[in-house]
Design an enzyme around this catalytic site. Sequence first.
Site, short mmCIF file in Angstrom:
data_model
loop_
_atom_site.label_atom_id
_atom_site.label_comp_id
_atom_site.label_asym_id
_atom_site.label_seq_id
_atom_site.Cartn_x
_atom_site.Cartn_y
_atom_site.Cartn_z
N HIS A 46 10.52 -3.52 -16.03
CA HIS A 46 9.71 -4.69 -15.69
C HIS A 46 10.50 -5.97 -15.91
CE1 HIS A 46 6.57 -1.68 -17.19
NE2 HIS A 46 6.96 -1.40 -15.97
N CYS A 59 11.11 -2.19 3.86
CA CYS A 59 10.98 -3.12 2.73
C CYS A 59 11.67 -2.65 1.46
CB CYS A 59 9.51 -3.44 2.45
SG CYS A 59 8.57 -2.02 1.90
#
Length: 747
Positions: free
Chosen positions: A363, A676
């Site tokens: 993260h 993407c």
Amino acid sequence: MPERSESESRKLLKRLRDSLAVPGKGQDRLDRITSLIADSMGTEVCSIYLFRDSETLELCATEGLNPDAVHQTRLKLGEGLVGRVARSAAPVNTGNAPAERGFRFMPETGEEIYSSFLGVPIQRVGEKLGVLVVQSRNQREYSDDEIYALEVVAMVLAEMTELGAFIGEGEALSAKHTQPVLFRGNTGQEGAAEGNVWLHEARVVVTNPVADDPVAETERIRAAVLQLRVSVDDLLSAASLDKEQKQVLEAYRLFAHSRGWLRRMEEDIGAGLSAEAAVQKEQSAARARMEQVPDAYLRDRLHDLDDLSHRLLRILTGQGKDTGAAMPENPVLVARNIGPAELLDYGRKLRGVVLEEGSVGSHAAIVARALAIPLVIHAERVTTEALNGDHIMVDGDQGIVHLRPEATVAAAFRDKIAMQAKAQERYASLRGLPAQSKDGAVVKLQMNAGLMADLPSLESSGAEGVGLFRTELQFLIRNQMPKRDELARLYARVMDAAQGHKVVFRTLDIGSDKVLPYMKPQDEPNPAMGWRAIRVGLDKPGVLRMQLQALLRASNGRDLTVMFPFISEQHEFASARSHLLREVHRERSLGHPVPKDLKIGAMLETPSLAFAPRSFFETTDFISIGGNDLKQFFFAADRENERVRRRYDVLNVSFLNLIEQIIQRCAETDTPLSFCGEDAGRPIEALCFAALGIRTLSMRPASIGPVKALLRRVDLTAARRVIDAARAEGAETVRPAVLDWLATQVD
Ligand code: PEP
Ligand code: MG
């Protein structure tokens, strides 16, 4: 430890301290110390070996060995018994040194007459500084008490080294933390940065390793441990904790209440150390064990102990987390690891981030990317080497960090930064122009996003909307599940920022590497192929529905685009789609506005979906290829595993054939298609995808400039011919052919 040796040990430490208090050169101090230790321990030899670089130990002082060998005798890490102590960070104790495995005879020292050998590491919180050795003629093994006593002395030497007590001439005696150091880590986020170190966890300095009054020190450590326990208990009783967080903290609490930990520190104090030095001695021992433990769970627990030691030291020294030190200019954050919320708190003021741990998919890496801050991960030992304010250069492209670089290295690095700045200027001048190739093909370049911090990039990058909004990031950076209305407000702000451009909201993709701190972690053997993304959404539709409602409310009648992640089979998409349509119906019946135009798409991230029935392609409003996952499953190569993740190339013909097939199937049903994954942002890859026929690419904002610049330079029809020719010739990858061709293309 018995009373007698306890007081002897205290006496020795006192003598050591007194001798160090006398002003003098570093070498003189080392010499005095070796004779003091030999005398106090009743051994003929005492020697101190210090590291002159990370691989080489140098004999720096000795009582008993040939004095001419001082600063001459050197050993590689792992070489001989001394090298073994250094490598393993554990004592070596033998009555018959020459017969010992790995013994290396060093004739210049004259040590062959000494049979017994005891060596202990000189280390400071994981930083290896050297080895302390005693030797005797008679064949005998040293007792546990003697080993312990020598370890205590080594601890004091380590602290004194940190305080600069032994600085002198030559590499081995040079002041610590002054030499240039190069760290080779891995890329977390590209880009180059120059600045000054800002340690996330400030180094605690212990100025008083030796203490006279063990009773007072014992009281201090007990009071500090009590305070620590209360603070951990307070954490545990916090109302917002869920069951799992409580379990983790319980393990933490067990350590805080561990009798063994306190007992060992009390013993260290009994032997003459101050409370602070006792904490550091046990912390160093735990760190050394940590390096030897292969089991990840146990390593985490040892990390807990490390964290607790830090807290305890801060309590004892009064040096809080905030030491009052001012953040330097152009701060580069250096940390063992950092959570996404903490990194967001620092925000854009950071020039770069260097972590000892972390992973590309972590993260923190995601946040660093959103903030466009160069990030290097796996820079081993950087937190032990770096000091606040040190000059540091971060090469995010190569995964390299220069700490306290030499002038020539710094100059070369600055050239690189200047070149990148020039390129950025060039890209900025293309901002308002389309990504149109020489033969007239227009490719839409969108950006990937997921945090509010991404929004300014919508303007600055020239992105034509958001091709992938990773909604899970908003869930990951919180301590609890966000509420529907909060999400609705946030999504509305994203749509506002896009100023009429499309935003493709991908519903929650959790599981695998993305574990919500407030959700029960799943113990799965292979989480990347486990219960994740839409699988979780369909099995536990409560959160999915809440999120869909938030999106509908945010759109407030505007157009809305929703994409479901990780669809492997047609029926999953059908179910997800009907959840959304049901929510639309519900909103309408509540009298709320519903989207003017609702587009519902699927991410193609598993090879199976490329072979789905035609009806799947007909029912999806659009498809986006999630190349990161598609690649990992196509090549069976874990995207998080450094060993394999770069092994396979998307320009490999097999992968391109798959992409081509997806393009064809979408063309047959008029289904809009985009790409993407990360590879969309790599210029050569983007060029090949566009040459095969993909007309929408979504990438990180910083990649839009370079991709656009290349696409505007080339003829895509010609590029296609090059790709086809390479395939026809039986090439495994088209990369060399494309690169050769590009080299012939002039602006
Ligand atoms: C992908 O898999 O390519 C993708 C874009 O999704 P993520 O990286 O979030 O898994
Ligand atoms: Mg994915």
